[in-house]
Design a protein around this motif. Structure first.
Motif, PDB file in Angstrom:
ATOM      1  N   GLY A  16     -41.627  48.580  66.370  1.00 16.80           N
ATOM      2  CA  GLY A  16     -41.912  47.407  67.190  1.00 16.80           C
ATOM      3  C   GLY A  16     -43.398  47.154  67.356  1.00 16.80           C
ATOM      4  O   GLY A  16     -43.950  47.393  68.424  1.00 16.80           O
ATOM      5  N   PHE A  17     -44.031  46.688  66.307  1.00 16.53           N
ATOM      6  CA  PHE A  17     -45.452  46.336  66.375  1.00 16.53           C
ATOM      7  C   PHE A  17     -45.665  45.087  65.539  1.00 16.53           C
ATOM      8  O   PHE A  17     -44.832  44.730  64.709  1.00 16.53           O
ATOM      9  N   ASP A  18     -46.778  44.423  65.742  1.00 16.47           N
ATOM     10  CA  ASP A  18     -47.082  43.196  64.999  1.00 16.47           C
ATOM     11  C   ASP A  18     -47.572  43.579  63.605  1.00 16.47           C
ATOM     12  O   ASP A  18     -48.739  43.929  63.411  1.00 16.47           O
ATOM     13  N   LYS A  19     -46.677  43.517  62.647  1.00 14.37           N
ATOM     14  CA  LYS A  19     -46.981  43.977  61.287  1.00 14.37           C
ATOM     15  C   LYS A  19     -48.059  43.138  60.614  1.00 14.37           C
ATOM     16  O   LYS A  19     -48.908  43.648  59.893  1.00 14.37           O
ATOM     17  N   GLU A  20     -48.048  41.831  60.867  1.00 17.21           N
ATOM     18  CA  GLU A  20     -49.077  40.958  60.277  1.00 17.21           C
ATOM     19  C   GLU A  20     -50.449  41.264  60.858  1.00 17.21           C
ATOM     20  O   GLU A  20     -51.434  41.324  60.125  1.00 17.21           O
ATOM     21  N   GLN A  21     -50.525  41.465  62.173  1.00 20.10           N
ATOM     22  CA  GLN A  21     -51.806  41.805  62.799  1.00 20.10           C
ATOM     23  C   GLN A  21     -52.313  43.163  62.314  1.00 20.10           C
ATOM     24  O   GLN A  21     -53.504  43.348  62.093  1.00 20.10           O
ATOM     25  N   PHE A  22     -51.405  44.113  62.165  1.00 20.23           N
ATOM     26  CA  PHE A  22     -51.783  45.435  61.673  1.00 20.23           C
ATOM     27  C   PHE A  22     -52.378  45.320  60.275  1.00 20.23           C
ATOM     28  O   PHE A  22     -53.434  45.881  59.986  1.00 20.23           O
ATOM     29  N   ALA A  23     -51.684  44.595  59.394  1.00 18.21           N
ATOM     30  CA  ALA A  23     -52.161  44.425  58.016  1.00 18.21           C
ATOM     31  C   ALA A  23     -53.526  43.746  57.994  1.00 18.21           C
ATOM     32  O   ALA A  23     -54.408  44.129  57.218  1.00 18.21           O
ATOM     33  N   LYS A  24     -53.704  42.764  58.859  1.00 18.89           N
ATOM     34  CA  LYS A  24     -54.981  42.056  58.926  1.00 18.89           C
ATOM     35  C   LYS A  24     -56.093  42.969  59.445  1.00 18.89           C
ATOM     36  O   LYS A  24     -57.184  43.028  58.881  1.00 18.89           O
ATOM     37  N   ARG A  25     -55.796  43.713  60.505  1.00 12.73           N
ATOM     38  CA  ARG A  25     -56.794  44.601  61.136  1.00 12.73           C
ATOM     39  C   ARG A  25     -57.281  45.685  60.175  1.00 12.73           C
ATOM     40  O   ARG A  25     -58.449  46.044  60.148  1.00 12.73           O
ATOM     41  N   PHE A  26     -56.379  46.208  59.342  1.00 12.90           N
ATOM     42  CA  PHE A  26     -56.743  47.277  58.422  1.00 12.90           C
ATOM     43  C   PHE A  26     -56.975  46.786  56.999  1.00 12.90           C
ATOM     44  O   PHE A  26     -57.034  47.581  56.063  1.00 12.90           O
ATOM     45  N   ASN A  27     -57.128  45.471  56.853  1.00 15.02           N
ATOM     46  CA  ASN A  27     -57.457  44.854  55.561  1.00 15.02           C
ATOM     47  C   ASN A  27     -56.550  45.343  54.429  1.00 15.02           C
ATOM     48  O   ASN A  27     -57.017  45.694  53.347  1.00 15.02           O
ATOM     49  N   LEU A  28     -55.241  45.350  54.686  1.00 12.84           N
ATOM     50  CA  LEU A  28     -54.308  45.779  53.651  1.00 12.84           C
ATOM     51  C   LEU A  28     -54.211  44.716  52.566  1.00 12.84           C
ATOM     52  O   LEU A  28     -54.251  43.526  52.855  1.00 12.84           O
ATOM     53  N   PRO A  29     -54.069  45.120  51.319  1.00 16.62           N
ATOM     54  CA  PRO A  29     -53.889  44.142  50.244  1.00 16.62           C
ATOM     55  C   PRO A  29     -52.597  43.349  50.481  1.00 16.62           C
ATOM     56  O   PRO A  29     -51.686  43.812  51.166  1.00 16.62           O
ATOM     57  N   GLU A  30     -52.497  42.177  49.897  1.00 14.88           N
ATOM     58  CA  GLU A  30     -51.335  41.319  50.127  1.00 14.88           C
ATOM     59  C   GLU A  30     -50.026  41.940  49.651  1.00 14.88           C
ATOM     60  O   GLU A  30     -48.960  41.607  50.168  1.00 14.88           O
ATOM     61  N   ASN A  31     -50.090  42.852  48.680  1.00  9.36           N
ATOM     62  CA  ASN A  31     -48.863  43.473  48.186  1.00  9.36           C
ATOM     63  C   ASN A  31     -48.449  44.704  48.996  1.00  9.36           C
ATOM     64  O   ASN A  31     -47.482  45.366  48.663  1.00  9.36           O
ATOM     65  N   VAL A  32     -49.175  45.015  50.072  1.00 13.96           N
ATOM     66  CA  VAL A  32     -48.845  46.143  50.942  1.00 13.96           C
ATOM     67  C   VAL A  32     -48.485  45.593  52.311  1.00 13.96           C
ATOM     68  O   VAL A  32     -49.250  44.843  52.916  1.00 13.96           O
ATOM     69  N   PHE A  33     -47.283  45.955  52.794  1.00  8.98           N
ATOM     70  CA  PHE A  33     -46.824  45.468  54.089  1.00  8.98           C
ATOM     71  C   PHE A  33     -46.311  46.645  54.904  1.00  8.98           C
ATOM     72  O   PHE A  33     -45.445  47.393  54.437  1.00  8.98           O
ATOM     73  N   PRO A  34     -46.848  46.861  56.104  1.00  7.77           N
ATOM     74  CA  PRO A  34     -46.406  48.000  56.912  1.00  7.77           C
ATOM     75  C   PRO A  34     -44.973  47.800  57.405  1.00  7.77           C
ATOM     76  O   PRO A  34     -44.574  46.683  57.749  1.00  7.77           O
ATOM     77  N   ILE A  35     -44.216  48.878  57.427  1.00 11.92           N
ATOM     78  CA  ILE A  35     -42.841  48.822  57.915  1.00 11.92           C
ATOM     79  C   ILE A  35     -42.708  49.591  59.223  1.00 11.92           C
ATOM     80  O   ILE A  35     -42.124  49.105  60.176  1.00 11.92           O
ATOM     81  N   THR A  36     -43.254  50.800  59.251  1.00 10.14           N
ATOM     82  CA  THR A  36     -43.226  51.608  60.473  1.00 10.14           C
ATOM     83  C   THR A  36     -44.558  52.314  60.641  1.00 10.14           C
ATOM     84  O   THR A  36     -45.322  52.478  59.690  1.00 10.14           O
ATOM     85  N   LEU A  37     -44.827  52.724  61.864  1.00 16.66           N
ATOM     86  CA  LEU A  37     -45.972  53.577  62.164  1.00 16.66           C
ATOM     87  C   LEU A  37     -45.419  54.914  62.624  1.00 16.66           C
ATOM     88  O   LEU A  37     -44.344  54.969  63.230  1.00 16.66           O
TER      89      LEU A  37
END
Length: 63
Positions: A16-37
């Protein structure tokens, strides 16, 4: 998680976290999407017990 527990650490999986914000904050490449922490550390209190169903209550094995 098993490795952490073996080293006397506790873990918890969080979905339960904002996956888009997480990806943006850690500059993840577009082909990497967080699922869980997974948090790793020392628990302040014992974990709650689980009430999982026994596997045989919903799976049948046939030969």
């Amino acid at each position: 998680m098993i490795f952490a527990k073996d080293r006397w650490s506790d873990t918890v999986t969080m979905g339960g976290f904002d996956k888009e914000q997480f990806a943006k904050r850690f500059n993840l490449p577009e082909n990497v999407f967080p699922i869980t922490l997974i948090a790793i550390g020392k628990a302040l209190a014992p974990a709650f017990g689980t009430s999982r169903l026994q596997i045989n209550s919903f799976i049948a094995f046939y030969e």
